[in-house]
Design an enzyme around this catalytic site. Structure first.
Site, mmCIF file in Angstrom:
data_model
loop_
_atom_site.group_PDB
_atom_site.id
_atom_site.type_symbol
_atom_site.label_atom_id
_atom_site.label_comp_id
_atom_site.label_asym_id
_atom_site.label_seq_id
_atom_site.Cartn_x
_atom_site.Cartn_y
_atom_site.Cartn_z
ATOM 1 N N VAL A 10 0.821 -1.203 0.000
ATOM 2 C CA VAL A 10 0.000 0.000 0.000
ATOM 3 C C VAL A 10 0.860 1.260 0.000
ATOM 4 C CG1 VAL A 10 -1.676 1.343 1.326
ATOM 5 C CG2 VAL A 10 -1.940 -1.128 1.128
ATOM 6 N N ARG A 17 14.313 -4.013 3.254
ATOM 7 C CA ARG A 17 13.388 -3.526 2.243
ATOM 8 C C ARG A 17 13.801 -2.150 1.755
ATOM 9 N NH1 ARG A 17 7.194 -3.582 3.784
ATOM 10 N NH2 ARG A 17 7.391 -5.720 3.024
ATOM 11 N N CYS A 58 -7.037 -7.875 3.173
ATOM 12 C CA CYS A 58 -8.261 -7.095 3.324
ATOM 13 C C CYS A 58 -9.498 -7.955 3.557
ATOM 14 C CB CYS A 58 -8.479 -6.210 2.086
ATOM 15 S SG CYS A 58 -7.393 -4.763 2.020
ATOM 16 N N ARG A 73 0.341 -12.864 2.114
ATOM 17 C CA ARG A 73 -0.311 -12.596 3.397
ATOM 18 C C ARG A 73 -1.662 -13.298 3.488
ATOM 19 N NH1 ARG A 73 -0.294 -6.202 3.577
ATOM 20 N NH2 ARG A 73 -0.633 -6.578 1.346
#
Length: 442
Positions: free
Chosen positions: A25, A48, A267, A338
């Site tokens: 995101v 990262r 989500c 995820r």
């Protein structure tokens, strides 16, 4: 203290915008804003950050654009002091008991509070239940900063709507919900997001309303998919092809177009629990939402049972069979693992002493091993199988012909002894029937 000049200061380059959390995101948001204003991209994951600095995008959300972006990547939280507009986009998972895990949001709130200057607007994008931003995040930021919300700094909420792996409905093309703690902050937040959101922004009256929009829109999708999963189970018992039923149903103008499947990810498989958890605290116990979650959470086991049944019908002993699973990410053409429900298939098979071999070129092998204990095997190194479960609809699997799929099976097996489980119904029914293989699809 005035906050209505932040937009102008960002556009002029006088002030900076900061992103806290550079995952699926936060990364696209940072890169898009950096095309217009100075941006600091912060993440606590130094590995990262270093990858981003070296032009490597492990999320695969922005691709080669990472090499040309002007985002100032850092793992130093003190750099947040340079920003007057801070966006927080950290994950909001659930615990093992499916209750909200707010540790990332609380941690981000503390970091922001410790490194925030007066006159800043903070906007949360992380999916939370109504009340979290004001009841949990504000007190943490105030405590850590020593600054009073509404006086020294202001806050807002704008739920993320990014769809990982989607190259059509990208950040700039999805209308953005925006909100602020008061009229001044709401107006300024809208102006800032309007810099990058070509589809426009939609203002709601309160932060709680914006928080509710997010969890409810995903809960709605979850319930609709749960209905389709239940239909798939009914059709399976009736020996009717679900895909053909849905194709017929979708010829009607008011059909919704939902399909059965494994519902995971960051989500849809999580947000309903945030909503129902908040409702239960207020004394309301969900009658529909949690039952939808129960159905969707059961689909991994349902698929595994179907594979076992198909193997038995093909004349093999499942415990002795070599089972190959193609795909472990939570959706196609995306590296995001995820809350992958393919893992539920794996777990259920293991309960019957079946240890499947899993392959997915999109997924990070280290993440799969760390998060799920699953060792990924390169596609070209897969052993010949008795049963192949195509669990994710990656393009490379969709493009395989029946002849290519047959090469995945053991030599010497006749076609009817080869078991193919098509979870996503990506292969045509006429081709499956013509193949002579024993097949099943959701």
């Amino acid at each position: 203290m005035k906050f209505n000049g932040i937009y102008n200061d960002l556009i002029s380059g006088k002030e900076k915008l900061a992103l806290v959390g550079l995952g699926y995101v936060g990364m696209p948001i940072a890169v898009e804003f950096a095309k217009h204003v100075p941006v600091i991209g912060f993440d606590i994951n130094e590995t990262r950050v270093n990858e981003y600095k070296n032009g490597i995008d492990a999320t695969n959300e922005i691709g080669d654009a990472i090499q040309n972006t002007t985002v100032d990547f850092t793992a130093d939280p003190k750099r947040l002091k340079e920003a007057k507009f801070i966006i927080v986009a950290v994950p909001t998972p659930v615990k093992d008991d499916n209750s909200p895990d707010l540790k990332p949001v609380k941690g981000a709130s503390a970091l922001v509070g410790q490194n925030m200057q007066p006159g800043t607007i903070v906007v949360f994008e992380s999916t939370v239940y109504p009340g979290v931003t004001e009841d949990i995040c504000i007190p943490i930021i105030e405590k850590e900063s020593g600054l009073k919300c509404g006086v020294d700094w202001k806050i807002g909420y704008s739920p993320e709507r990014i769809n990982p792996g989607d190259r059509v409905h990208t950040l700039t093309k999805i209308q953005k919900i925006v909100s602020g703690m008061d009229e001044e902050s709401a107006t300024e937040i809208k102006k800032v997001y309007d810099i990058v959101i070509k589809a426009g922004t939609f203002s709601v009256s309160t932060i709680k309303t914006a928080e509710a929009v997010k969890v409810i829109e995903n809960s709605q999708r979850d319930i609709n998919i749960a209905f389709m999963n239940e239909i798939a189970m009914i059709c399976d018992k009736m020996q009717i092809d679900t895909d053909e039923v849905l194709a017929g149903m979708n010829t009607k103008w008011n059909a919704l177009g939902f399909r059965p499947g494994l519902v995971g990810g960051h989500c849809i498989g999580v947000d309903p629990y945030y909503l129902t958890n908040a409702a239960e605290k207020l004394g309301y116990h969900s009658q529909i939402i949690l039952n939808g979650r129960k159905v969707n959470d059961s689909m991994g086991a349902f698929v595994a049972d179907a594979a076992i049944k198909q193997m038995i019908e093909a004349g093999m002993a499942p415990k002795k069979a070599t089972v190959v699973i193609l795909g472990i990410t939570f959706k196609e053409n995306c590296p995001d693992t995820r809350n992958s429900k393919v893992v539920d298939i794996i777990k259920h098979l293991k309960e019957f002493d079946i240890n499947p071999i899993v392959s997915d070129s999109w997924a990070d092998p280290d993440v799969a091993k760390k998060e799920y204990g699953v060792e990924l095997t390169e596609f070209k190194k897969l052993p010949k199988a008795d049963c192949v479960i195509v669990a994710v609809g990656h393009n490379e699997y969709r493009s395989m012909s029946m002849m290519e799929i047959k090469t995945l099976f053991k030599d010497g097996l006749v076609d009817e002894e080869k078991v193919l489980i098509d979870v996503k119904s990506i292969y045509r029914m006429d081709e499956l029937r013509a193949s002579g293989m024993s097949f099943w699809r959701l």
